[in-house]
Design a protein around this motif. Sequence first.
Motif, short mmCIF file in Angstrom:
data_model
loop_
_atom_site.label_atom_id
_atom_site.label_comp_id
_atom_site.label_asym_id
_atom_site.label_seq_id
_atom_site.Cartn_x
_atom_site.Cartn_y
_atom_site.Cartn_z
N LYS A 7 -53.09 -95.17 -39.26
CA LYS A 7 -53.98 -96.27 -39.63
C LYS A 7 -54.30 -97.13 -38.41
CE LYS A 7 -53.92 -100.57 -42.36
NZ LYS A 7 -53.68 -101.49 -41.23
N ARG A 8 -53.28 -97.53 -37.66
CA ARG A 8 -53.49 -98.37 -36.48
C ARG A 8 -54.33 -97.65 -35.42
NH1 ARG A 8 -47.94 -99.84 -37.37
NH2 ARG A 8 -47.27 -98.35 -35.77
N GLU A 9 -54.06 -96.36 -35.24
CA GLU A 9 -54.78 -95.59 -34.23
C GLU A 9 -56.26 -95.48 -34.57
OE1 GLU A 9 -55.37 -93.48 -30.75
OE2 GLU A 9 -53.54 -94.48 -31.41
N LEU A 10 -56.57 -95.17 -35.84
CA LEU A 10 -57.97 -95.02 -36.25
C LEU A 10 -58.69 -96.37 -36.25
CD1 LEU A 10 -57.65 -92.39 -39.13
CD2 LEU A 10 -58.47 -92.03 -36.80
N SER A 50 -51.21 -84.93 -41.58
CA SER A 50 -50.87 -83.52 -41.73
C SER A 50 -51.52 -82.68 -40.63
CB SER A 50 -51.31 -83.02 -43.11
OG SER A 50 -51.06 -81.64 -43.25
N LYS A 51 -52.79 -82.96 -40.35
CA LYS A 51 -53.48 -82.22 -39.30
C LYS A 51 -52.93 -82.57 -37.92
CE LYS A 51 -57.84 -80.95 -41.42
NZ LYS A 51 -59.31 -80.84 -41.23
N TRP A 52 -52.48 -83.84 -37.77
CA TRP A 52 -51.92 -84.25 -36.48
C TRP A 52 -50.67 -83.44 -36.15
CZ3 TRP A 52 -47.30 -86.06 -34.64
CH2 TRP A 52 -47.30 -86.58 -33.34
N HIS A 53 -49.85 -83.15 -37.15
CA HIS A 53 -48.63 -82.39 -36.92
C HIS A 53 -48.94 -80.96 -36.49
CE1 HIS A 53 -45.68 -85.36 -37.98
NE2 HIS A 53 -46.30 -85.64 -39.10
N GLU A 54 -50.15 -80.48 -36.80
CA GLU A 54 -50.56 -79.13 -36.40
C GLU A 54 -51.31 -79.14 -35.07
OE1 GLU A 54 -52.92 -77.52 -39.50
OE2 GLU A 54 -51.31 -77.53 -41.00
N ASN A 61 -59.05 -86.90 -32.67
CA ASN A 61 -60.39 -86.84 -32.08
C ASN A 61 -61.41 -86.31 -33.08
OD1 ASN A 61 -59.44 -87.78 -29.63
ND2 ASN A 61 -59.14 -85.73 -28.77
N GLU A 62 -61.00 -85.33 -33.89
CA GLU A 62 -61.91 -84.75 -34.88
C GLU A 62 -62.24 -85.76 -35.98
OE1 GLU A 62 -60.28 -81.12 -36.32
OE2 GLU A 62 -60.82 -79.98 -34.52
N VAL A 63 -61.23 -86.51 -36.44
CA VAL A 63 -61.48 -87.52 -37.47
C VAL A 63 -62.47 -88.56 -36.94
CG1 VAL A 63 -60.47 -89.39 -38.83
CG2 VAL A 63 -59.25 -87.22 -38.62
N VAL A 64 -62.22 -89.04 -35.73
CA VAL A 64 -63.11 -90.05 -35.13
C VAL A 64 -64.53 -89.49 -34.98
CG1 VAL A 64 -63.58 -91.38 -33.03
CG2 VAL A 64 -61.25 -91.23 -33.92
N TYR A 65 -64.62 -88.24 -34.55
CA TYR A 65 -65.94 -87.62 -34.35
C TYR A 65 -66.72 -87.56 -35.67
CZ TYR A 65 -69.43 -83.96 -33.65
OH TYR A 65 -70.60 -83.26 -33.61
N ASN A 235 -56.50 -73.56 -40.93
CA ASN A 235 -56.94 -74.09 -39.65
C ASN A 235 -58.41 -74.51 -39.62
OD1 ASN A 235 -54.52 -73.78 -37.85
ND2 ASN A 235 -54.71 -71.65 -38.48
N GLY A 236 -59.11 -74.35 -40.75
CA GLY A 236 -60.54 -74.68 -40.77
C GLY A 236 -60.81 -76.16 -40.94
N HIS A 237 -61.94 -76.62 -40.39
CA HIS A 237 -62.33 -78.03 -40.53
C HIS A 237 -62.68 -78.37 -41.98
CE1 HIS A 237 -62.13 -78.34 -36.30
NE2 HIS A 237 -63.28 -77.76 -36.02
#
Length: 265
Positions: A7-10, A50-54, A61-65, A235-237
């Motif tokens: 949360k803080r990072e985003l 969950s995706k961060w752990h992978e 970066n993908e979430v922000v994008y 692994n898919g978006h």
Amino acid sequence: MDTKKMKRELETRLQQENRSIQYDREKETIRIENKETGKGITVSLASAVSKWHEQQEKAINEVVYYVEEALGVMGKDQRMAGNEKKIFPVIRSTSFPQQSSDGNNFITDEHTAETRIYYALDLGNTYRLVDEELLQKEGWDQDKIREIARFNLRSLSTEMKKDTVAGNDFYFLNTNDGYDASRILNDRFLKETSEKIKGEMAIAVPHQDVLIICDIQNETGYDILAQMTMSFFTNGHVPITALSFMYEDGELEPIFIMAKNRRNK
């Protein structure tokens, strides 16, 4: 990494003067909105963690994008008239939301027990799913959307790469144009491909950016397909389904491949 840190990072990366960020503690989501329009996008923190752990930093970066792209699209004039060549069908899982964040119903068609058809207006780096509000604003009906989208789909490349494993041929369609999985709706393409198949024809759409066609010529082919599909799915978006489909006489039948090469319809 946990949901509080995510949360803080985003919040740090997405905060701008013209935006508001609201945190829902119960649902563990944050919603980023344009203050002027009230339009925004909601992000699941648990999913992001969950995706961060992978994928570590790549996941953030993908979430922000995708948030930046979505908010950018909301500020654009989105019209279908004059942009007919930019309308395509997209495949989603049946668990995918059927309403936009504003509560508007998306335009959909039934497909299989695992998948549903949506319709998208391509906006370059991203696209908007067509909802009832947009359809009414244009004065179009669903038949028109369906006809235009299917016509445009047939114009997309169907070139595939082939790989042979344990006597089974696997064909991959992966152009990264956002509509790879949508090729499963191109009946002519599937029929022409089926005429070249030596064994049984199976199809998988684990996520939106790949279509897999398998020429299963022995029992090992089922196990390979199951493992491959699950790997792509995780692994898919935009995951769609980890199940595969048998293709016969123009029909798609979902199958569940169990251990020891057994399969159930």
